[in-house]
Motif scaffolding. Structure first.
Motif, mmCIF file in Angstrom:
data_model
loop_
_atom_site.group_PDB
_atom_site.id
_atom_site.type_symbol
_atom_site.label_atom_id
_atom_site.label_comp_id
_atom_site.label_asym_id
_atom_site.label_seq_id
_atom_site.Cartn_x
_atom_site.Cartn_y
_atom_site.Cartn_z
ATOM 1 N N TYR A 5 19.763 5.541 32.794
ATOM 2 C CA TYR A 5 20.708 5.859 31.725
ATOM 3 C C TYR A 5 21.793 4.777 31.621
ATOM 4 C CZ TYR A 5 18.415 10.380 32.082
ATOM 5 O OH TYR A 5 17.478 11.368 32.106
ATOM 6 N N ALA A 6 22.231 4.276 32.778
ATOM 7 C CA ALA A 6 23.217 3.193 32.768
ATOM 8 C C ALA A 6 22.635 1.951 32.107
ATOM 9 C CB ALA A 6 23.668 2.883 34.194
ATOM 10 N N ALA A 7 21.384 1.650 32.439
ATOM 11 C CA ALA A 7 20.725 0.498 31.829
ATOM 12 C C ALA A 7 20.577 0.682 30.323
ATOM 13 C CB ALA A 7 19.351 0.285 32.477
ATOM 14 N N VAL A 45 22.011 -1.473 26.968
ATOM 15 C CA VAL A 45 21.175 -1.881 25.834
ATOM 16 C C VAL A 45 21.787 -1.401 24.515
ATOM 17 C CG1 VAL A 45 18.932 -1.485 24.710
ATOM 18 C CG2 VAL A 45 19.031 -2.055 27.153
ATOM 19 N N ALA A 46 22.250 -0.155 24.484
ATOM 20 C CA ALA A 46 22.847 0.382 23.250
ATOM 21 C C ALA A 46 24.056 -0.438 22.830
ATOM 22 C CB ALA A 46 23.243 1.853 23.458
ATOM 23 N N PHE A 47 24.896 -0.792 23.802
ATOM 24 C CA PHE A 47 26.067 -1.601 23.481
ATOM 25 C C PHE A 47 25.661 -2.960 22.913
ATOM 26 C CE2 PHE A 47 29.037 0.572 26.821
ATOM 27 C CZ PHE A 47 29.127 1.674 25.992
ATOM 28 N N GLN A 48 24.629 -3.578 23.513
ATOM 29 C CA GLN A 48 24.253 -4.893 23.015
ATOM 30 C C GLN A 48 23.585 -4.818 21.655
ATOM 31 O OE1 GLN A 48 21.531 -7.858 25.127
ATOM 32 N NE2 GLN A 48 23.486 -8.907 24.878
ATOM 33 N N LEU A 49 22.768 -3.810 21.425
ATOM 34 C CA LEU A 49 22.192 -3.643 20.091
ATOM 35 C C LEU A 49 23.295 -3.516 19.044
ATOM 36 C CD1 LEU A 49 19.280 -1.146 20.873
ATOM 37 C CD2 LEU A 49 19.036 -3.536 20.166
ATOM 38 N N ARG A 85 21.317 7.870 22.069
ATOM 39 C CA ARG A 85 20.843 9.231 22.401
ATOM 40 C C ARG A 85 20.153 9.238 23.757
ATOM 41 N NH1 ARG A 85 19.547 9.209 16.827
ATOM 42 N NH2 ARG A 85 17.353 8.745 17.267
ATOM 43 N N ARG A 86 19.377 8.209 24.052
ATOM 44 C CA ARG A 86 18.694 8.159 25.352
ATOM 45 C C ARG A 86 19.685 7.970 26.492
ATOM 46 N NH1 ARG A 86 14.957 5.132 22.181
ATOM 47 N NH2 ARG A 86 15.913 3.168 22.827
ATOM 48 N N ALA A 87 20.763 7.252 26.227
ATOM 49 C CA ALA A 87 21.737 6.959 27.276
ATOM 50 C C ALA A 87 22.697 8.113 27.534
ATOM 51 C CB ALA A 87 22.536 5.705 26.903
ATOM 52 N N ALA A 88 22.917 8.965 26.551
ATOM 53 C CA ALA A 88 23.982 9.981 26.603
ATOM 54 C C ALA A 88 23.942 10.871 27.845
ATOM 55 C CB ALA A 88 23.956 10.824 25.334
ATOM 56 N N PRO A 89 22.776 11.351 28.302
ATOM 57 C CA PRO A 89 22.787 12.247 29.468
ATOM 58 C C PRO A 89 23.364 11.613 30.727
ATOM 59 C CG PRO A 89 20.686 12.396 28.316
ATOM 60 C CD PRO A 89 21.417 11.229 27.731
ATOM 61 N N THR A 147 34.652 7.001 26.467
ATOM 62 C CA THR A 147 35.454 6.307 25.455
ATOM 63 C C THR A 147 34.725 5.078 24.926
ATOM 64 O OG1 THR A 147 37.528 7.090 26.400
ATOM 65 C CG2 THR A 147 37.636 5.104 25.050
ATOM 66 N N ALA A 148 34.142 4.291 25.832
ATOM 67 C CA ALA A 148 33.368 3.127 25.392
ATOM 68 C C ALA A 148 32.185 3.566 24.535
ATOM 69 C CB ALA A 148 32.883 2.338 26.610
ATOM 70 N N PHE A 149 31.536 4.650 24.939
ATOM 71 C CA PHE A 149 30.392 5.195 24.202
ATOM 72 C C PHE A 149 30.803 5.523 22.758
ATOM 73 C CE2 PHE A 149 27.428 8.360 22.781
ATOM 74 C CZ PHE A 149 26.245 8.159 23.464
#
Length: 337
Positions: free
Chosen positions: A175-177, A181-185, A247-251, A266-268
């Motif tokens: 999830y951390a990984a 990825v979400a941030f970079q996208l 969505r995949r990272a949220a949990p 907050t970053a999310f």
């Protein structure tokens, strides 16, 4: 505030204190959203996050030095390759225990030692930075994901020991990984125009082609400051890929130490807000960078601060001996460098 953070982290060596302060300044100057979220961390963990950011920023600046030249600039490539080689060699020596004169390397090596961060994450990161000097586009999302393992996923994995978890670290790692990825996208979508000026296109070629877009059309729209419905459709599709990553990272947020969750939450929210800002700006990322409104940033940060306060109060009420997070190396470990 810097001295308080360094004192809380048990960093006493004057040279290391200066190195960490340098990394903090890089974070404050270049990573506004990230730095704002970092302010919600307990003071003792902030220097480590600044060190991780500072090193990543330093390497990124080698690849994308001021002036806008990038992958397409063959004259600059040998110099930047040599600079990355020197950084890689310096880091290897620093991680092995040698003293480094580069502040970002000194701080990173110390952080890696304190939190037992896997050195492979730094090696993989530098490999992706090196590929930016020669690779200008990606055929499909699979190719892009392979690149982002080193450029983004490992950043989340580097952060995890610093943040702490309430589950086994290996359970939280995917999830951390994915959040990295979400941030970079998100950055890729926001920076389409700037990356194009450097000769790079991070949106997958098959996604662009599905909407009738190619490099020529992107360049023509940027040069003419014009919009095109095909480009907008491609950007919408890329935004959908990005939202799926969130969505995949949220949990994973709930798997973190309660006192660090507000920072990541907050970053999310703030990074996710960039997607909303792009849409609100009519998908004009070829022409300007979309930003989250200041009022929105303040509201999210305020909510984070309330969550921090609640988490710290709960931690104080926790019975002695009742762990809230998985064990992590003590920040008071001997300063070996």
């Amino acid at each position: 505030m810097t001295a308080r953070e360094l004192d809380a982290a048990g960093i006493r060596d004057p040279r290391l204190r200066a190195a960490y302060a340098h990394c903090r300044e890089l974070n404050a100057r270049h990573g506004r959203t990230y730095f704002l979220a970092t302010r919600l961390l307990p003071p003792d963990r902030r220097p480590a996050v600044h060190a991780l950011y500072g090193f990543a920023r330093w390497a990124d600046d080698i690849v994308d030095a001021p002036g806008g030249a990038g992958t397409h600039d063959a004259d600059e490539r040998p110099r930047r390759t040599a600079a990355l080689d020197r950084l890689s060699d310096d880091l290897a020596r620093g991680l092995a225990g040698a003293r480094s004169t580069a502040p970002v390397v000194a701080a990173l090596a110390d952080t890696s030692s304190r939190y037992a961060i896997d050195h492979r994450h730094f090696t993989d990161f530098l490999a992706s930075m090196r590929s930016d000097l020669t690779v200008s586009e990606y055929a499909d999302y699979g190719e892009l994901r392979a690149y982002m393992h080193g450029s983004a996923a490992v950043i989340g994995l580097q952060m995890l020991p610093v943040l702490g978890t309430v589950v086994p670290r290996e359970e939280a790692a995917p999830y951390a990984a994915e959040l990295g990825v979400a941030f970079q996208l998100t950055n890729f979508l926001r920076d389409v125009g700037e990356d194009l000026d450097r000769g790079r296109i991070y949106l997958p070629q098959d996604l662009l082609a599905a909407h009738g877009v190619d490099r020529e059309l992107l360049c023509r729209c940027r040069d003419a400051n014009a919009a095109d419905h095909r480009v907008t459709a491609a950007l919408r599709a890329f935004a959908a890929l990005t939202r799926a990553a969130y969505r995949r990272a949220a949990p994973g947020v709930s798997m973190l130490d309660p006192v660090t969750r507000p920072c990541i939450r907050t970053a999310f929210v703030l990074y996710g807000g960039i997607l909303e800002a792009v849409a609100a700006d009519d998908w004009a990322v070829l022409h300007r960078r979309a930003v989250v409104p200041r009022r929105r940033r303040a509201l999210v940060a305020g909510d984070g601060l309330l969550r921090v306060t609640a988490a710290r109060l709960a931690a104080r009420r926790r019975p002695a001996g009742a762990p809230a997070a998985s064990p992590r190396p003590s920040p008071a470990r001997k300063e070996a460098r």
